[in-house]
Design a protein around this motif. Structure first.
Motif, mmCIF file in Angstrom:
data_model
loop_
_atom_site.group_PDB
_atom_site.id
_atom_site.type_symbol
_atom_site.label_atom_id
_atom_site.label_comp_id
_atom_site.label_asym_id
_atom_site.label_seq_id
_atom_site.Cartn_x
_atom_site.Cartn_y
_atom_site.Cartn_z
ATOM 1 N N GLN A 1 0.653 -1.459 -0.247
ATOM 2 C CA GLN A 1 -0.063 -0.319 -0.261
ATOM 3 C C GLN A 1 0.544 1.559 -0.272
ATOM 4 O O GLN A 1 0.316 2.013 -0.513
ATOM 5 C CB GLN A 1 -0.706 0.163 1.579
ATOM 6 C CG GLN A 1 -1.839 0.982 1.282
ATOM 7 C CD GLN A 1 -3.194 0.813 2.253
ATOM 8 O OE1 GLN A 1 -3.449 -0.030 2.272
ATOM 9 N NE2 GLN A 1 -3.347 1.657 2.718
ATOM 10 N N TRP A 2 1.852 1.181 0.723
ATOM 11 C CA TRP A 2 2.930 2.219 0.658
ATOM 12 C C TRP A 2 3.475 2.536 -0.513
ATOM 13 O O TRP A 2 3.221 3.612 -1.014
ATOM 14 C CB TRP A 2 3.916 2.811 1.786
ATOM 15 C CG TRP A 2 3.615 2.665 3.495
ATOM 16 C CD1 TRP A 2 2.254 3.183 3.584
ATOM 17 C CD2 TRP A 2 3.662 1.553 4.527
ATOM 18 N NE1 TRP A 2 2.333 3.359 5.202
ATOM 19 C CE2 TRP A 2 2.679 2.251 5.637
ATOM 20 C CE3 TRP A 2 4.463 0.756 4.453
ATOM 21 C CZ2 TRP A 2 2.730 1.570 6.963
ATOM 22 C CZ3 TRP A 2 4.486 0.261 6.416
ATOM 23 C CH2 TRP A 2 3.698 0.947 7.185
ATOM 24 N N GLN A 3 3.607 1.635 -1.285
ATOM 25 C CA GLN A 3 4.548 1.649 -2.525
ATOM 26 C C GLN A 3 3.943 1.901 -3.418
ATOM 27 O O GLN A 3 3.809 2.902 -3.681
ATOM 28 C CB GLN A 3 4.746 0.080 -2.777
ATOM 29 C CG GLN A 3 5.945 0.574 -4.318
ATOM 30 C CD GLN A 3 6.213 -1.479 -4.855
ATOM 31 O OE1 GLN A 3 5.787 -2.153 -4.380
ATOM 32 N NE2 GLN A 3 7.576 -1.705 -4.825
ATOM 33 N N GLU A 4 2.248 1.746 -2.808
ATOM 34 C CA GLU A 4 1.106 1.921 -4.483
ATOM 35 C C GLU A 4 0.684 3.469 -4.382
ATOM 36 O O GLU A 4 1.335 4.571 -5.587
ATOM 37 C CB GLU A 4 -0.017 1.322 -4.141
ATOM 38 C CG GLU A 4 -0.630 2.052 -4.943
ATOM 39 C CD GLU A 4 -2.726 1.595 -4.957
ATOM 40 O OE1 GLU A 4 -3.242 1.601 -5.860
ATOM 41 O OE2 GLU A 4 -2.241 0.497 -4.108
ATOM 42 N N GLU A 5 0.895 3.865 -3.102
ATOM 43 C CA GLU A 5 0.782 4.924 -2.917
ATOM 44 C C GLU A 5 1.986 6.536 -3.029
ATOM 45 O O GLU A 5 2.430 7.417 -3.308
ATOM 46 C CB GLU A 5 1.134 5.959 -0.937
ATOM 47 C CG GLU A 5 0.959 7.610 -0.580
ATOM 48 C CD GLU A 5 1.258 7.269 1.176
ATOM 49 O OE1 GLU A 5 0.999 8.197 1.569
ATOM 50 O OE2 GLU A 5 0.034 6.224 1.519
ATOM 51 N N SER A 6 3.276 5.992 -2.694
ATOM 52 C CA SER A 6 4.645 6.249 -2.598
ATOM 53 C C SER A 6 5.297 6.503 -4.112
ATOM 54 O O SER A 6 5.957 7.175 -3.957
ATOM 55 C CB SER A 6 5.431 5.973 -1.832
ATOM 56 O OG SER A 6 5.813 4.784 -2.121
ATOM 57 N N GLY A 7 5.448 5.269 -4.342
ATOM 58 C CA GLY A 7 6.055 5.302 -5.526
ATOM 59 C C GLY A 7 7.322 4.457 -5.579
ATOM 60 O O GLY A 7 8.366 4.383 -6.707
ATOM 61 N N ARG A 8 7.529 4.614 -4.404
ATOM 62 C CA ARG A 8 8.755 3.955 -3.837
ATOM 63 C C ARG A 8 9.560 2.518 -3.973
ATOM 64 O O ARG A 8 8.238 1.851 -4.027
ATOM 65 C CB ARG A 8 9.515 4.149 -2.817
ATOM 66 C CG ARG A 8 9.586 6.001 -3.054
ATOM 67 C CD ARG A 8 9.611 6.241 -1.444
ATOM 68 N NE ARG A 8 9.860 8.238 -1.311
ATOM 69 C CZ ARG A 8 11.219 8.793 -0.752
ATOM 70 N NH1 ARG A 8 12.433 7.712 -2.373
ATOM 71 N NH2 ARG A 8 11.913 10.178 -1.754
ATOM 72 N N PRO A 9 10.429 2.183 -4.276
ATOM 73 C CA PRO A 9 10.956 0.965 -4.219
ATOM 74 C C PRO A 9 10.667 0.242 -2.829
ATOM 75 O O PRO A 9 10.811 0.855 -1.775
ATOM 76 C CB PRO A 9 12.376 0.739 -4.302
ATOM 77 C CG PRO A 9 13.222 1.721 -4.938
ATOM 78 C CD PRO A 9 11.560 3.225 -4.753
ATOM 79 N N LEU A 10 10.559 -0.449 -2.617
ATOM 80 C CA LEU A 10 10.095 -1.730 -1.210
ATOM 81 C C LEU A 10 11.444 -0.636 0.286
ATOM 82 O O LEU A 10 10.955 -1.102 1.048
ATOM 83 C CB LEU A 10 10.133 -3.112 -0.533
ATOM 84 C CG LEU A 10 8.416 -3.189 -1.500
ATOM 85 C CD1 LEU A 10 8.477 -4.960 -2.462
ATOM 86 C CD2 LEU A 10 7.395 -2.985 -1.286
#
Length: 228
Positions: free
Chosen positions: A203-212
């Motif tokens: 969910q955080w990746q979808e929000e931020s576009g950042r890698p894990l």
């Protein structure tokens, strides 16, 4: 409980580190699929073995001895590792050029076989790793734990991170954050906890576009005793 917005986590981490740019300079960058696929399988075995030997030991001591490991184990050539007879492994485990620990030495042929089997099915172990979806990185952790030797806990994830595969790490700071925010509440390595962590990171990746890996680092920098 609703997830904290990643923008809020980022702001807290940047404030603790002094600025956005100071935080950004600390963040890891995963390799691309093509870059991962270019890594030879012997390097995967070498890194896994190094992380196994570093477990419970001073990491720098292991790094200092590593040239001896590369020499004693023939550069971690997969075919040679798989063909070496048991009595030779016991002999190698007594070599003063390495850290003498028979149990950890014996993980090398075991993990070489895992790599060899995956390579036969996927063309190379690197291709197998590169094509595994980060949205189910805990599934890759589980594979390494099940089919490898001493690759459970954070050893497998740290090996992946070091090689450039995008993964989060359940470090003490990250685990503390997940518990404080009621994302996990049981054993860290239970299927329930791992799935909850994966879902949160997705969910955080979808929000931020950042890698894990960056999300994981930013969470760690936003909490704990690392403010400077």
């Amino acid at each position: 409980m609703a997830l904290e917005k990643f923008s809020e986590i980022y702001l807290r981490a940047a404030t603790r580190k002094g600025s956005n740019s100071a935080l950004e300079q600390r963040l890891a960058h995963p390799k691309s699929v093509e870059e991962l696929k270019s890594i030879t399988d012997d390097r995967w075995l070498a890194v896994m073995s190094q992380k196994i030997f570093q477990s419970g030991m001073n990491w720098q001591v292991v790094r200092n001895k590593w040239p001896g490991f590369e020499d004693v184990f023939w550069g971690f050539d997969i075919e040679k590792m798989c063909l070496t007879p048991p009595e030779m492994w016991e002999q190698k485990a007594t070599n003063p050029a390495i850290i003498r620990h028979l149990g950890k030495v014996m993980t090398i042929p075991h993990n070489a076989l895992m790599i060899q089997r995956a390579a036969r099915e996927h063309g190379s172990f690197a291709a197998f790793i590169a094509d595994w979806p980060e949205s189910d990185i805990i599934g890759l952790w589980a594979y390494l734990k099940k089919h490898g030797s001493r690759l459970g806990g954070n050893t497998g994830p740290y090996s992946l991170r070091l090689m450039g595969k995008d993964t989060f790490i359940l470090s003490n700071d990250v685990e503390s954050y997940l518990r404080a925010h009621k994302i996990i509440d049981g054993g860290r390595d239970t299927r329930k906890s791992l799935l909850a962590a994966q879902n949160a990171f997705n969910q955080w990746q979808e929000e931020s576009g950042r890698p894990l890996c960056q999300i994981s680092q930013i969470i760690a920098y936003s909490v704990g005793d690392n403010s400077y």
